[in-house]
Structures are given as C-alpha cells and as structure tokens.
Design a protein around this motif. Structure first.
Motif, PDB file in Angstrom:
ATOM      1  N   UNK A  42       0.890  -1.382   0.669  1.00 25.72           N
ATOM      2  CA  UNK A  42       0.011  -0.471   0.391  1.00 25.72           C
ATOM      3  C   UNK A  42       0.995   1.220   0.064  1.00 25.72           C
ATOM      4  N   UNK A  43       0.370   2.092  -0.301  1.00 20.40           N
ATOM      5  CA  UNK A  43       0.568   4.141  -0.305  1.00 20.40           C
ATOM      6  C   UNK A  43       0.615   4.531   1.043  1.00 20.40           C
ATOM      7  N   UNK A  44       1.218   5.118   0.718  1.00 21.69           N
ATOM      8  CA  UNK A  44       0.537   6.003   2.199  1.00 21.69           C
ATOM      9  C   UNK A  44      -0.361   7.206   1.359  1.00 21.69           C
ATOM     10  N   UNK A  45      -1.517   7.822   1.793  1.00 30.26           N
ATOM     11  CA  UNK A  45      -2.244   8.481   1.603  1.00 30.26           C
ATOM     12  C   UNK A  45      -2.106   9.247   3.312  1.00 30.26           C
ATOM     13  N   UNK A  46      -1.707  10.040   3.141  1.00 32.46           N
ATOM     14  CA  UNK A  46      -1.693  11.310   4.712  1.00 32.46           C
ATOM     15  C   UNK A  46      -1.797  10.967   5.954  1.00 32.46           C
ATOM     16  N   UNK A  47      -0.852   9.508   5.744  1.00 28.71           N
ATOM     17  CA  UNK A  47      -0.090   9.190   6.436  1.00 28.71           C
ATOM     18  C   UNK A  47       0.431   7.975   6.469  1.00 28.71           C
ATOM     19  N   UNK A  48       1.950   8.134   7.410  1.00 30.74           N
ATOM     20  CA  UNK A  48       2.930   6.593   6.826  1.00 30.74           C
ATOM     21  C   UNK A  48       3.473   6.685   6.730  1.00 30.74           C
ATOM     22  N   UNK A  49       4.272   8.346   5.346  1.00 32.62           N
ATOM     23  CA  UNK A  49       5.140   8.609   5.307  1.00 32.62           C
ATOM     24  C   UNK A  49       6.243   8.120   5.758  1.00 32.62           C
ATOM     25  N   UNK A  50       7.148   8.114   6.348  1.00 29.73           N
ATOM     26  CA  UNK A  50       8.874   7.126   6.718  1.00 29.73           C
ATOM     27  C   UNK A  50       8.320   5.414   6.237  1.00 29.73           C
ATOM     28  N   UNK A  51       6.877   4.927   6.899  1.00 27.04           N
ATOM     29  CA  UNK A  51       6.839   3.610   6.203  1.00 27.04           C
ATOM     30  C   UNK A  51       7.151   3.405   4.515  1.00 27.04           C
ATOM     31  N   UNK A  52       6.738   4.119   3.827  1.00 26.05           N
ATOM     32  CA  UNK A  52       6.945   4.105   2.930  1.00 26.05           C
ATOM     33  C   UNK A  52       8.219   4.371   2.258  1.00 26.05           C
ATOM     34  N   UNK A  53       8.938   5.020   2.330  1.00 23.60           N
ATOM     35  CA  UNK A  53      10.353   5.533   2.746  1.00 23.60           C
ATOM     36  C   UNK A  53      10.934   4.249   2.690  1.00 23.60           C
ATOM     37  N   UNK A  54      11.273   3.837   3.642  1.00 24.59           N
ATOM     38  CA  UNK A  54      11.725   2.311   3.831  1.00 24.59           C
ATOM     39  C   UNK A  54      11.572   1.542   2.522  1.00 24.59           C
ATOM     40  N   UNK A  55       9.822   1.505   2.387  1.00 27.90           N
ATOM     41  CA  UNK A  55       9.865   0.705   1.203  1.00 27.90           C
ATOM     42  C   UNK A  55       9.986   0.886  -0.027  1.00 27.90           C
ATOM     43  N   UNK A  56       9.828   2.372  -0.525  1.00 25.58           N
ATOM     44  CA  UNK A  56      10.737   2.921  -1.390  1.00 25.58           C
ATOM     45  C   UNK A  56      12.747   2.309  -1.662  1.00 25.58           C
ATOM     46  N   UNK A  57      13.040   1.997  -0.138  1.00 23.96           N
ATOM     47  CA  UNK A  57      14.392   2.502  -0.825  1.00 23.96           C
ATOM     48  C   UNK A  57      14.434   0.638  -0.218  1.00 23.96           C
ATOM     49  N   UNK A  58      13.751  -0.552   0.498  1.00 22.31           N
ATOM     50  CA  UNK A  58      13.939  -1.725   0.562  1.00 22.31           C
ATOM     51  C   UNK A  58      13.050  -2.455  -1.554  1.00 22.31           C
ATOM     52  N   UNK A  59      13.110  -1.271  -1.798  1.00 20.57           N
ATOM     53  CA  UNK A  59      11.909  -1.940  -3.559  1.00 20.57           C
ATOM     54  C   UNK A  59      11.227  -3.197  -3.218  1.00 20.57           C
ATOM     55  N   UNK A  60      10.251  -2.949  -2.066  1.00 24.49           N
ATOM     56  CA  UNK A  60       9.888  -4.093  -1.447  1.00 24.49           C
ATOM     57  C   UNK A  60       8.016  -3.571  -2.332  1.00 24.49           C
ATOM     58  N   UNK A  61       7.366  -4.880  -2.486  1.00 22.65           N
ATOM     59  CA  UNK A  61       6.566  -4.649  -3.123  1.00 22.65           C
ATOM     60  C   UNK A  61       5.710  -4.298  -3.932  1.00 22.65           C
ATOM     61  N   UNK A  62       5.120  -2.974  -3.770  1.00 21.20           N
ATOM     62  CA  UNK A  62       4.926  -2.012  -5.267  1.00 21.20           C
ATOM     63  C   UNK A  62       5.895  -1.596  -6.283  1.00 21.20           C
ATOM     64  N   UNK A  63       6.699  -1.056  -4.980  1.00 24.98           N
ATOM     65  CA  UNK A  63       8.207  -0.397  -5.555  1.00 24.98           C
ATOM     66  C   UNK A  63       9.286  -1.646  -6.088  1.00 24.98           C
ATOM     67  N   UNK A  64       9.397  -2.869  -6.427  1.00 29.30           N
ATOM     68  CA  UNK A  64       9.588  -3.669  -6.958  1.00 29.30           C
ATOM     69  C   UNK A  64       9.788  -3.103  -8.373  1.00 29.30           C
ATOM     70  N   UNK A  65       8.519  -2.821  -8.830  1.00 27.44           N
ATOM     71  CA  UNK A  65       8.048  -2.677 -10.534  1.00 27.44           C
ATOM     72  C   UNK A  65       7.708  -1.631 -10.394  1.00 27.44           C
ATOM     73  N   UNK A  66       7.387  -1.187 -11.176  1.00 25.06           N
ATOM     74  CA  UNK A  66       6.320   0.210 -12.385  1.00 25.06           C
ATOM     75  C   UNK A  66       4.516  -0.172 -11.541  1.00 25.06           C
ATOM     76  N   UNK A  67       4.364   0.469 -10.785  1.00 31.43           N
ATOM     77  CA  UNK A  67       2.819   0.616 -10.989  1.00 31.43           C
ATOM     78  C   UNK A  67       2.405   2.131 -10.732  1.00 31.43           C
TER      79      UNK A  67
END
Length: 195
Positions: free
Chosen positions: A129-154
């Motif tokens: 899931x992506x951040x939508x008004x909250x959880x921006x730090x968690x999204x940064x961690x996921x982006x950095x790790x290329x986890x889930x959606x961040x492993x490709x294009x969406x």
C-alpha cells in the motif's frame, strides 16, 4: 418596543444561535472512538467488512483488487496480492480496529492493530500500500527496500480508479456508469475518499 430594545433582543438571539451552533459543532467533533474486534473479511488491500459494515484503513491506499502492476517486465496481480497481504496481517493476532470518523461512503476510517503491530503501517512498510495522508516514513522504507509495489512499476491506486471511471464514462455505457455510482454509494467500491 424601542429601537435599543430591538437591538438588544436581536443581539441576544444572535448570540444564543451562535452558542447553539458552537455546541453542536463541538458535539459532532467529539465523537466517541468506535472499537471493532473479532473476525474481519478482507475485501481488498485497504478495506475490511464485518457484520454488514465496511471499514477503510486510514492513511493508506492499496491497489484495487483487479489492478495489475509490472515487475521484471511482466504483469502481476498486485491488487490480489495486496488483499492477501492484508489478510495475513489480520490473522497475525486478535485484530482491533479503532476509528471515530467515516468517509463519504459511510465506511468507518480505522487504524487496525494486532498486539503491538500497526497493520496499516505494516501494509505500507511491506510495499503493498502507499501512504495516503499518513505513514510517509514507512513508505520511504518500502521504497528504499524496493518492497512490494516499489519493486517494479505501478499506477497509484487513486489514478487507477480515476482512469477506470473515465473509461466507463467514455464507453458510452450509461448503465455501467450508473452501476459504478450505486456501488460507490453503498460502499462496495473503493474511490478516492479523503483517506
């Protein structure tokens, strides 16, 4: 009645109305927190159901159930995978979902926890899931790790929903648009709802 008497009466009436409106606004903003526990049915990556009610995970936006993403040049069912991920998180313990606001479709906006685990944050941190008004730090961690959606294009879920709506509208199928509208009205569809 003299002019000063009317002014005084009108002033008192205006003050009483303003006080009543202030009290009403305070009462509406001071809603009690609702707590839901037990078993939930996972509708998609950010929506739950229980006993005929729908709940929307606050601060996140997950791919729609039919949404496809790309990874390593191939399509993958990211919407289905987001639903499975939420289902796994909801089964890690006894989930408790809390909220006191509803979205425009009448779904209670909730933060769910299983023990000390914030499930909303875990969905974003896992990249499902992506951040939508909250959880921006968690999204940064996921982006950095290329986890889930961040492993490709969406496509961001809100953009995917917007495109789907435009396709229905331009297809010339008035019943398709009406059905979509009714689904959203009763809370059966995810839409960009200020989450």
């Amino acid at each position: 009645m003299t002019r000063s008497g009317r002014l005084f009466r009108d002033g008192v009436t205006t003050f009483a109305l303003l006080a009543l409106l202030a009290l009403l606004a305070w009462k509406l903003n001071n809603r009690p927190e609702l707590i839901q526990t037990g078993r939930f049915y996972v509708v998609d990556g950010d929506t739950l159901a229980q006993g005929g009610e729908r709940f929307r995970l606050r601060g996140i936006d997950a791919p729609e159930y039919r949404q496809q993403c790309q990874r390593n040049g191939a399509d993958w069912a990211c919407g289905e995978e987001a639903r499975r991920a939420l289902d796994r998180f909801m089964k890690t313990g006894a989930p408790e979902c809390r909220g006191n606001e509803k979205d425009r479709y009448g779904r209670l906006l909730v933060i769910c926890k299983a023990g000390d685990v914030d499930i909303n944050a875990a969905m974003v941190r896992s990249g499902m899931a992506v951040s939508y008004g909250g959880y921006t730090a968690e999204e940064a961690v996921a982006r950095q790790a290329k986890a889930g959606l961040w492993a490709g294009n969406f496509e961001r879920p809100r953009d995917y929903r917007r495109e789907e709506q435009m396709q229905h509208a331009s297809s010339g199928d008035p019943l398709g648009g009406l059905v979509d509208y009714l689904r959203k009205l009763v809370g059966w569809g995810n839409d960009d709802d200020g989450r």
